[in-house]
Design an enzyme around this catalytic site. Structure first.
Site, mmCIF file in Angstrom:
data_model
loop_
_atom_site.group_PDB
_atom_site.id
_atom_site.type_symbol
_atom_site.label_atom_id
_atom_site.label_comp_id
_atom_site.label_asym_id
_atom_site.label_seq_id
_atom_site.Cartn_x
_atom_site.Cartn_y
_atom_site.Cartn_z
ATOM 1 C CG ASP A 102 1.040 28.231 30.222
ATOM 2 O OD1 ASP A 102 1.688 27.197 30.033
ATOM 3 O OD2 ASP A 102 0.619 28.538 31.346
ATOM 4 C CE LYS A 130 1.062 31.288 34.188
ATOM 5 N NZ LYS A 130 0.235 30.076 34.413
ATOM 6 C CG PHE A 151 -3.806 28.550 37.222
ATOM 7 C CD1 PHE A 151 -3.679 28.056 35.925
ATOM 8 C CD2 PHE A 151 -5.048 28.986 37.652
ATOM 9 C CE1 PHE A 151 -4.768 28.000 35.075
ATOM 10 C CE2 PHE A 151 -6.151 28.931 36.800
ATOM 11 C CZ PHE A 151 -6.009 28.439 35.518
ATOM 12 C CB VAL A 152 -2.712 34.446 37.289
ATOM 13 C CG1 VAL A 152 -1.377 34.529 37.991
ATOM 14 C CG2 VAL A 152 -2.526 34.398 35.777
ATOM 15 N NE ARG A 164 -14.226 32.956 31.428
ATOM 16 C CZ ARG A 164 -13.228 32.263 30.870
ATOM 17 N NH1 ARG A 164 -12.078 32.853 30.664
ATOM 18 N NH2 ARG A 164 -13.392 31.011 30.513
HETATM 19 P P1 XMP Z 1 -0.677 27.776 25.975
HETATM 20 O O1 XMP Z 1 -0.061 26.795 26.925
HETATM 21 O O2 XMP Z 1 -1.269 27.094 24.787
HETATM 22 O O3 XMP Z 1 -1.851 28.327 26.839
HETATM 23 O O4 XMP Z 1 0.241 28.922 25.647
HETATM 24 C C1 XMP Z 1 -2.583 29.406 26.514
HETATM 25 C C2 XMP Z 1 -3.907 29.288 27.180
HETATM 26 O O5 XMP Z 1 -3.813 28.613 28.446
HETATM 27 C C3 XMP Z 1 -4.634 29.216 29.406
HETATM 28 N N1 XMP Z 1 -3.797 29.565 30.572
HETATM 29 C C4 XMP Z 1 -4.247 30.057 31.716
HETATM 30 N N2 XMP Z 1 -5.477 30.372 32.093
HETATM 31 N N3 XMP Z 1 -4.654 31.106 34.184
HETATM 32 C C5 XMP Z 1 -5.683 30.889 33.349
HETATM 33 O O6 XMP Z 1 -6.810 31.202 33.695
HETATM 34 C C6 XMP Z 1 -3.369 30.806 33.874
HETATM 35 O O7 XMP Z 1 -2.460 31.020 34.681
HETATM 36 C C7 XMP Z 1 -3.151 30.254 32.572
HETATM 37 N N4 XMP Z 1 -2.045 29.845 31.916
HETATM 38 C C8 XMP Z 1 -2.484 29.444 30.682
HETATM 39 C C9 XMP Z 1 -5.237 30.414 28.731
HETATM 40 O O8 XMP Z 1 -6.554 30.110 28.375
HETATM 41 C C10 XMP Z 1 -4.429 30.659 27.498
HETATM 42 O O9 XMP Z 1 -5.195 31.161 26.435
#
Ligand code: XMP
Length: 178
Positions: A102, A130, A151-152, A164
């Site tokens: 993300d 993303k 958000f997924v 999950r």
């Molecule tokens: P970053 O921002 O550090 O995020 O790259 C990585 C972690 O953020 C969570 N994440 C999500 N979890 N749906 C989720 O259930 C989403 O759309 C989402 N986007 C980020 C995830 O835990 C990932 O390891």
């Protein structure tokens, strides 16, 4: 649970096919060299379970727990690594596996932590990406699917700890968040 899903973005069949393809690409890349897979808990558990069954190269598995969103959908700016590795990664080929890339903050901090232990190499593989959300230049070496900034849940991804176990990836109805 199904009633909470607004839209299915990736079906079970599409996911299965792509995970097989990534497995083949990783096998080809490592050419039978042994790797240590470090999977990021909790989200990557389902992806990792399927991915390793599509790998023929020798591997060992280790897990790292990192701080998650909790009950919100906003990423924490400074992800925390909440556990330590059981393996000695020095001179080993390490593959980091996460559910979703993300902002990139989580994988960047795990990458830095693992790199400081002098492995032979560190690569990364994510189920979802993303790209619009990236706050740093982090790029995964293997990525299952690029998705828009929504958000997924499902296939290991949760909202407030739920969803999950869904075999597909989807978005939630706005009513779930209220
Ligand atoms: P970053 O921002 O550090 O995020 O790259 C990585 C972690 O953020 C969570 N994440 C999500 N979890 N749906 C989720 O259930 C989403 O759309 C989402 N986007 C980020 C995830 O835990 C990932 O390891």
């Amino acid at each position: 649970m199904k009633n909470d899903i607004k839209q299915i973005l990736l079906t079970k069949e599409v996911i299965e096919k792509r995970v097989q393809e990534i497995g083949q690409e990783i096998d080809q890349y490592y050419q039978n060299r042994e790797i240590i897979i470090i999977t990021l808990l909790d989200g990557a558990i389902v992806f990792t379970a399927d991915l390793i069954r599509n790998l023929a190269i020798p591997l060992r598995l280790d897990c790292l727990r990192v701080s998650s969103y909790g009950n919100s959908t906003d990423p924490e700016t400074a992800p925390r690594i909440l556990s330590s590795l059981k393996s000695d990664v020095r001179d080993k080929h390490v593959l980091l596996v996460d559910d979703i890339l993300d902002t990139g903050n989580t994988l960047q901090s795990v990458f830095n932590e693992v790199t400081s232990k002098q492995p032979a190499s560190v690569r990364s593989c994510v189920f979802l990406d993303k790209p619009e959300r990236r706050q740093n230049g982090f790029k995964a070496d293997w990525s299952g699917f690029s998705i828009p900034d929504e958000f997924v849940v499902g296939y290991g991804l949760d909202y407030a700890g739920r969803y999950r176990q869904l075999p597909y990836v989807g978005t939630l109805k706005p009513s779930v968040y209220s």
